[in-house]
Motif scaffolding. Structure first.
Motif, PDB file in Angstrom:
ATOM      1  N   HIS A 158       0.692  -1.232   0.025  1.00 43.85           N
ATOM      2  CA  HIS A 158       0.053  -0.205   0.093  1.00 43.85           C
ATOM      3  C   HIS A 158       0.770   1.198   0.006  1.00 43.85           C
ATOM      4  N   ASP A 159       0.292   2.295  -0.678  1.00 38.56           N
ATOM      5  CA  ASP A 159       1.171   3.581  -0.382  1.00 38.56           C
ATOM      6  C   ASP A 159       0.584   4.317   0.688  1.00 38.56           C
ATOM      7  N   ALA A 160       1.170   5.401   0.851  1.00 41.81           N
ATOM      8  CA  ALA A 160       0.855   6.037   2.268  1.00 41.81           C
ATOM      9  C   ALA A 160      -0.459   6.233   2.288  1.00 41.81           C
ATOM     10  N   VAL A 161      -1.169   7.019   1.145  1.00 41.80           N
ATOM     11  CA  VAL A 161      -2.770   7.357   1.154  1.00 41.80           C
ATOM     12  C   VAL A 161      -3.496   5.983   1.455  1.00 41.80           C
ATOM     13  N   ASN A 162      -3.305   4.879   0.668  1.00 37.68           N
ATOM     14  CA  ASN A 162      -4.060   3.687   0.802  1.00 37.68           C
ATOM     15  C   ASN A 162      -3.873   3.166   2.282  1.00 37.68           C
ATOM     16  N   ARG A 163      -2.669   3.213   2.936  1.00 38.92           N
ATOM     17  CA  ARG A 163      -2.406   2.686   4.433  1.00 38.92           C
ATOM     18  C   ARG A 163      -3.307   3.536   5.093  1.00 38.92           C
ATOM     19  N   GLU A 164      -3.514   4.900   5.012  1.00 35.72           N
ATOM     20  CA  GLU A 164      -4.470   5.771   5.884  1.00 35.72           C
ATOM     21  C   GLU A 164      -5.944   5.189   5.542  1.00 35.72           C
ATOM     22  N   LEU A 165      -6.325   4.997   4.196  1.00 35.70           N
ATOM     23  CA  LEU A 165      -7.686   4.718   4.083  1.00 35.70           C
ATOM     24  C   LEU A 165      -7.969   3.174   4.475  1.00 35.70           C
ATOM     25  N   PHE A 166      -7.018   2.460   4.441  1.00 36.93           N
ATOM     26  CA  PHE A 166      -6.927   0.899   5.122  1.00 36.93           C
ATOM     27  C   PHE A 166      -7.223   1.237   6.641  1.00 36.93           C
ATOM     28  N   TYR A 167      -6.516   1.831   7.155  1.00 32.45           N
ATOM     29  CA  TYR A 167      -6.746   2.062   8.738  1.00 32.45           C
ATOM     30  C   TYR A 167      -8.033   2.384   9.042  1.00 32.45           C
ATOM     31  N   ASN A 168      -8.634   3.515   8.283  1.00 26.02           N
ATOM     32  CA  ASN A 168     -10.047   4.015   8.604  1.00 26.02           C
ATOM     33  C   ASN A 168     -10.943   2.476   8.184  1.00 26.02           C
ATOM     34  N   GLU A 169     -10.618   1.964   7.372  1.00 28.40           N
ATOM     35  CA  GLU A 169     -11.708   0.726   6.996  1.00 28.40           C
ATOM     36  C   GLU A 169     -11.618  -0.326   8.427  1.00 28.40           C
ATOM     37  N   VAL A 170     -10.468  -0.675   8.696  1.00 25.81           N
ATOM     38  CA  VAL A 170     -10.311  -1.524   9.629  1.00 25.81           C
ATOM     39  C   VAL A 170     -10.931  -0.868  10.938  1.00 25.81           C
ATOM     40  N   LEU A 171     -11.022   0.421  11.342  1.00 26.63           N
ATOM     41  CA  LEU A 171     -11.770   0.943  12.383  1.00 26.63           C
ATOM     42  C   LEU A 171     -13.120   0.843  11.926  1.00 26.63           C
ATOM     43  N   ARG A 172     -13.560   1.231  10.789  1.00 22.67           N
ATOM     44  CA  ARG A 172     -14.975   1.221  10.588  1.00 22.67           C
ATOM     45  C   ARG A 172     -15.674  -0.046  10.802  1.00 22.67           C
ATOM     46  N   ILE A 173     -14.968  -1.041  10.108  1.00 21.21           N
ATOM     47  CA  ILE A 173     -15.528  -2.541  10.343  1.00 21.21           C
ATOM     48  C   ILE A 173     -15.646  -3.111  11.805  1.00 21.21           C
ATOM     49  N   TYR A 174     -14.563  -2.645  12.544  1.00 20.40           N
ATOM     50  CA  TYR A 174     -14.459  -3.025  14.004  1.00 20.40           C
ATOM     51  C   TYR A 174     -15.772  -2.528  14.777  1.00 20.40           C
ATOM     52  N   ARG A 175     -15.956  -1.093  14.398  1.00 19.62           N
ATOM     53  CA  ARG A 175     -16.984  -0.300  14.968  1.00 19.62           C
ATOM     54  C   ARG A 175     -18.336  -0.794  14.659  1.00 19.62           C
ATOM     55  N   GLU A 176     -18.525  -1.432  13.580  1.00 17.87           N
ATOM     56  CA  GLU A 176     -19.734  -1.809  13.022  1.00 17.87           C
ATOM     57  C   GLU A 176     -20.037  -3.361  13.492  1.00 17.87           C
ATOM     58  N   GLU A 177     -18.830  -4.083  13.600  1.00 14.86           N
ATOM     59  CA  GLU A 177     -19.085  -5.644  13.941  1.00 14.86           C
ATOM     60  C   GLU A 177     -18.615  -5.958  15.251  1.00 14.86           C
ATOM     61  N   GLN A 178     -17.914  -5.034  15.858  1.00 13.56           N
ATOM     62  CA  GLN A 178     -17.135  -5.525  17.416  1.00 13.56           C
ATOM     63  C   GLN A 178     -16.449  -6.847  17.202  1.00 13.56           C
ATOM     64  N   ASN A 179     -15.719  -7.022  16.173  1.00 12.44           N
ATOM     65  CA  ASN A 179     -15.137  -8.322  15.869  1.00 12.44           C
ATOM     66  C   ASN A 179     -13.504  -8.206  16.394  1.00 12.44           C
ATOM     67  N   THR A 180     -12.911  -9.273  16.114  1.00 14.29           N
ATOM     68  CA  THR A 180     -11.713  -9.466  16.633  1.00 14.29           C
ATOM     69  C   THR A 180     -10.780  -9.280  15.351  1.00 14.29           C
ATOM     70  N   ILE A 181      -9.898  -8.188  15.272  1.00 15.04           N
ATOM     71  CA  ILE A 181      -9.041  -8.070  14.113  1.00 15.04           C
ATOM     72  C   ILE A 181      -7.552  -8.329  14.536  1.00 15.04           C
ATOM     73  N   VAL A 182      -6.765  -9.366  13.944  1.00 16.02           N
ATOM     74  CA  VAL A 182      -5.450  -9.358  14.056  1.00 16.02           C
ATOM     75  C   VAL A 182      -4.583  -8.720  13.287  1.00 16.02           C
ATOM     76  N   LEU A 183      -3.922  -7.827  13.494  1.00 10.01           N
ATOM     77  CA  LEU A 183      -3.020  -6.836  12.729  1.00 10.01           C
ATOM     78  C   LEU A 183      -1.579  -7.499  12.728  1.00 10.01           C
ATOM     79  N   SER A 184      -0.938  -8.280  11.824  1.00 11.91           N
ATOM     80  CA  SER A 184       0.546  -8.529  12.166  1.00 11.91           C
ATOM     81  C   SER A 184       1.239  -7.635  11.095  1.00 11.91           C
TER      82      SER A 184
END
Lengths: 285, 124
Positions: A158-184
């Protein structure tokens, strides 16, 4: 699924010990950071949890059961940087097949998101650039909305812009699902704000596992002239000692009682990355 | 309100302090709602649990209260209470380092006090 328990897992690749008696419990509803250097054992551990490879010894308990059955596997998704998908598969087909296995995967919505990222759904996976493949793989993974999502090096490519967008997606999905996300990942400071729990792995062993805030508040630097530092050094558990032009800086683990500091000694905070690097260096000695 | 990644204090403390500053400044008036955990998580790209911890500390310390199903509100009298809390903390977080640095530089107390007055005059 409420928990995944990793019990005494070891893995040998011929004579290399990739994992050494790892014990860990992953709970539902948290974002974990699995942090370690290249070759620390992150990917091996995730592959074993996802049942892609077998451990040499030990077992994984999915909600107490040793078997990853059909129902449980739909609650778990593992995304890895290696190109494990059939490379002639089209983006749209990958999304379609994923939607057939993961009930919460909304095909139309995902295709729309990918289109917003400028990705042509008709392209075959082997026609995508590294960056676009990275986007497809991480968006598909998050959009399974599975109870446990494991993302191995999700930002690779990912480039810097897409990393930023990706982090937002992680948080959005987490807020909506309250699931477990493991980032390695080895990009520690970049993701530390997303995390609730931190797992440090090195040479196949987990050497620190705690709540992020506990780790940050329980470590700090003491800096001062050598003589003053030597007076107090023994009262602390020192993780790292750096000497520079007569000044010494210690990264210490906070004792239960903080003794009074002599004049000339300053305290400062350490970032998650500072703490990780210090422990890793100490273990190398 | 702004998070500072150079500031290595835990993010939840920075959230708590940012909200406190906003209450002190009157941005969030008494008996009005402060941002939700979700809004804070979105705005600062942080884990919602971290945002929640910052908000809950304000509730635990009695500056805010929860309205079930609606959100978190600033308590009546919170501004005054916060001012008290910050005044108590002022000695440790501002005066002690100031005096320590002054001693290291051999600045006399008289000089220090005179400089503070001068700086204050210049500001007014």
């Amino acid at each position: 699924m409420q928990t995944i328990k990793i019990c005494d897992i070891s893995k040998n690749y011929r004579d290399v010990l990739a994992l050494d008696k790892v014990n860990l419990e992953l709970q539902a509803g948290k974002i974990y950071g699995l942090l370690g250097r290249n070759g620390a054992g992150k990917s091996t551990l995730l592959k074993i949890i996802a049942d892609r490879i077998r451990p040499t010894s030990g077992q994984i308990l999915y909600n107490g059961k040793t078997i990853l059955d059909d129902t449980t596997s739909r609650q778990l998704y593992f995304s890895e940087p290696d190109k494990t998908f059939p490379e002639l598969l089209k983006v749209k087909e990958l999304c379609y097949y994923t939607s057939q296995f993961y009930p919460k995967f909304n095909l139309d919505e995902v295709l729309q998101i990918l289109q917003d990222f400028g990705i042509n759904e008709k392209k075959r996976l082997n026609q995508l650039s590294t960056g676009n493949f990275a986007i497809v793989r991480s968006i598909v993974a998050l959009q399974t909305r599975a109870g446990f999502i494991f993302l191995d090096e999700p930002t690779l490519g990912h480039d810097a812009v897409n990393r930023e967008l990706f982090y937002n997606e992680v948080l959005r999905i987490y807020r909506e699902e309250q699931n477990t996300i493991v980032l390695s990942t080895h990009l520690i400071d970049e993701i530390s704000n997303l995390l609730e729990e931190v797992i440090f792995i090195d040479h196949g062993q987990i050497f620190l596992e705690d709540n992020l805030d506990n780790i940050i508040t329980s470590h700090f630097y003491l800096t001062g002239p050598s003589e003053q530092i030597e007076q107090i050094e023994r009262s602390y558990s020192v993780i790292e000692k750096k000497e520079n032009l007569g000044f010494v800086s210690l990264l210490i683990r906070r004792p239960s009682v903080t003794p009074d500091l002599p004049d000339g000694i300053k305290t400062s905070r350490a970032s998650l990355q500072d703490i990780f690097v210090a422990y890793s260096k100490k273990r190398d000695k | 309100m702004k998070l500072n990644n150079q500031d290595q204090r835990p993010i939840y403390l920075q959230i708590q302090e940012g909200l406190e500053d906003a209450i002190l400044a009157g941005t969030y008036a008494e008996e009005t709602q402060i941002p939700s955990t979700t809004e804070l998580s979105q705005a600062f790209q942080i884990n919602p649990a971290t945002a929640g911890k910052g908000v809950n500390t304000l509730v635990d310390e009695g500056f805010c209260y929860k309205k079930r199903g609606i959100g978190i509100f600033v308590k009546k009298g919170a501004r005054e209470m916060l001012k008290q809390k910050r005044q108590t903390a002022f000695k440790e977080s501002y005066l002690s380092p100031l005096i320590k640095e002054a001693k290291q530089l051999d600045i006399s107390m008289e000089n220090l006090i005179r400089w503070i007055k001068e700086a204050d005059d210049a500001n007014n």
